[in-house]
Design a protein around this motif. Sequence first.
Motif, mmCIF file in Angstrom:
data_model
loop_
_atom_site.group_PDB
_atom_site.id
_atom_site.type_symbol
_atom_site.label_atom_id
_atom_site.label_comp_id
_atom_site.label_asym_id
_atom_site.label_seq_id
_atom_site.Cartn_x
_atom_site.Cartn_y
_atom_site.Cartn_z
ATOM 1 N N ASN A 118 36.634 -9.826 22.331
ATOM 2 C CA ASN A 118 36.602 -10.658 23.667
ATOM 3 C C ASN A 118 37.705 -11.881 23.492
ATOM 4 O O ASN A 118 37.943 -12.172 24.641
ATOM 5 C CB ASN A 118 35.238 -11.119 23.364
ATOM 6 C CG ASN A 118 34.370 -10.183 23.798
ATOM 7 O OD1 ASN A 118 34.429 -9.123 24.589
ATOM 8 N ND2 ASN A 118 33.128 -10.546 23.226
ATOM 9 N N SER A 119 38.010 -12.441 22.553
ATOM 10 C CA SER A 119 38.712 -13.570 22.482
ATOM 11 C C SER A 119 40.181 -13.038 23.140
ATOM 12 O O SER A 119 40.803 -13.569 23.874
ATOM 13 C CB SER A 119 38.910 -14.278 21.332
ATOM 14 O OG SER A 119 40.026 -15.298 21.132
ATOM 15 N N ARG A 120 40.877 -11.918 22.415
ATOM 16 C CA ARG A 120 42.054 -11.496 22.911
ATOM 17 C C ARG A 120 42.006 -11.114 24.373
ATOM 18 O O ARG A 120 42.954 -11.464 25.075
ATOM 19 C CB ARG A 120 42.466 -10.647 22.193
ATOM 20 C CG ARG A 120 43.702 -10.110 22.206
ATOM 21 C CD ARG A 120 44.509 -8.842 21.261
ATOM 22 N NE ARG A 120 44.468 -9.632 20.024
ATOM 23 C CZ ARG A 120 44.649 -8.761 18.790
ATOM 24 N NH1 ARG A 120 44.943 -7.604 18.821
ATOM 25 N NH2 ARG A 120 44.917 -9.361 17.924
ATOM 26 N N ALA A 121 40.855 -10.598 24.845
ATOM 27 C CA ALA A 121 40.944 -9.957 25.936
ATOM 28 C C ALA A 121 41.029 -11.277 27.023
ATOM 29 O O ALA A 121 41.511 -11.148 27.976
ATOM 30 C CB ALA A 121 39.726 -9.314 26.334
ATOM 31 N N GLY A 122 40.111 -12.289 26.804
ATOM 32 C CA GLY A 122 40.167 -13.348 27.656
ATOM 33 C C GLY A 122 41.522 -14.165 27.687
ATOM 34 O O GLY A 122 42.070 -14.765 28.450
ATOM 35 N N LYS A 123 42.094 -14.199 26.342
ATOM 36 C CA LYS A 123 43.405 -14.846 26.311
ATOM 37 C C LYS A 123 44.621 -14.017 27.356
ATOM 38 O O LYS A 123 45.433 -14.591 28.026
ATOM 39 C CB LYS A 123 44.013 -15.074 25.084
ATOM 40 C CG LYS A 123 43.563 -15.808 24.109
ATOM 41 C CD LYS A 123 43.652 -15.833 22.658
ATOM 42 C CE LYS A 123 43.199 -16.788 21.851
ATOM 43 N NZ LYS A 123 43.299 -16.497 20.286
ATOM 44 N N VAL A 124 44.458 -12.785 27.308
ATOM 45 C CA VAL A 124 45.608 -11.901 27.947
ATOM 46 C C VAL A 124 45.088 -12.065 29.296
ATOM 47 O O VAL A 124 46.137 -12.296 30.329
ATOM 48 C CB VAL A 124 45.357 -10.461 27.652
ATOM 49 C CG1 VAL A 124 45.926 -9.513 28.581
ATOM 50 C CG2 VAL A 124 45.941 -10.243 26.124
ATOM 51 N N LEU A 125 43.742 -12.195 29.925
ATOM 52 C CA LEU A 125 43.593 -12.405 31.249
ATOM 53 C C LEU A 125 43.805 -13.756 31.842
ATOM 54 O O LEU A 125 44.870 -13.734 32.737
ATOM 55 C CB LEU A 125 42.017 -12.404 31.651
ATOM 56 C CG LEU A 125 41.542 -12.698 32.918
ATOM 57 C CD1 LEU A 125 42.196 -11.571 33.963
ATOM 58 C CD2 LEU A 125 40.142 -12.596 32.802
ATOM 59 N N ARG A 126 43.963 -14.819 31.009
ATOM 60 C CA ARG A 126 44.293 -16.136 31.225
ATOM 61 C C ARG A 126 46.026 -16.279 31.439
ATOM 62 O O ARG A 126 46.622 -16.711 32.162
ATOM 63 C CB ARG A 126 43.826 -17.253 30.577
ATOM 64 C CG ARG A 126 42.332 -17.476 30.774
ATOM 65 C CD ARG A 126 41.993 -18.708 29.730
ATOM 66 N NE ARG A 126 42.092 -18.638 28.300
ATOM 67 C CZ ARG A 126 41.002 -17.704 27.689
ATOM 68 N NH1 ARG A 126 40.079 -17.163 28.070
ATOM 69 N NH2 ARG A 126 41.357 -17.663 26.238
ATOM 70 N N ARG A 127 46.648 -15.606 30.378
ATOM 71 C CA ARG A 127 48.033 -15.243 30.614
ATOM 72 C C ARG A 127 48.560 -14.633 31.801
ATOM 73 O O ARG A 127 49.579 -14.963 32.435
ATOM 74 C CB ARG A 127 48.606 -14.810 29.172
ATOM 75 C CG ARG A 127 50.095 -14.790 29.222
ATOM 76 C CD ARG A 127 50.574 -14.111 27.959
ATOM 77 N NE ARG A 127 50.615 -12.674 28.061
ATOM 78 C CZ ARG A 127 50.001 -11.825 27.081
ATOM 79 N NH1 ARG A 127 49.805 -12.482 25.964
ATOM 80 N NH2 ARG A 127 50.145 -10.652 27.174
ATOM 81 N N LEU A 128 47.879 -13.632 32.092
ATOM 82 C CA LEU A 128 48.367 -12.720 33.320
ATOM 83 C C LEU A 128 47.944 -13.675 34.649
ATOM 84 O O LEU A 128 48.802 -13.340 35.513
ATOM 85 C CB LEU A 128 47.562 -11.611 33.263
ATOM 86 C CG LEU A 128 47.943 -10.508 32.489
ATOM 87 C CD1 LEU A 128 46.888 -9.220 32.479
ATOM 88 C CD2 LEU A 128 49.551 -9.986 32.354
#
Length: 111
Positions: A98-108
Amino acid sequence: MTASDYQACEDRVLAHEGSKYTDGVHPFDPGGPTRWGITLADARAFWLSTATADNVRTMPESVAQGIYKAKYWNAVNGDQLPAGIDDCIFDYGVNSGNSRAGKVLRRLLGL
């Protein structure tokens, strides 16, 4: 952005993860005993604190569904995400955390 998206997202993840039990001996699969995409560690954290590899091997689909909802969908606030994004982030969380998924979403999103 509705909770009704959850079932379709869960169905896709379960179809891809499958019901096959794996023992985690593959070098690219560090999760250990796994069924429905649920590892022994997650089984212990979200289902049965004393779970064994055999418990994971015989885990009912309904248990996996409960873990998916609690650990992944709710954690990424899937009900608050637009349709399509909810599915992507949910699936990403299942596969990469989940942490990585959230980071990628915020980056995008440039956040």
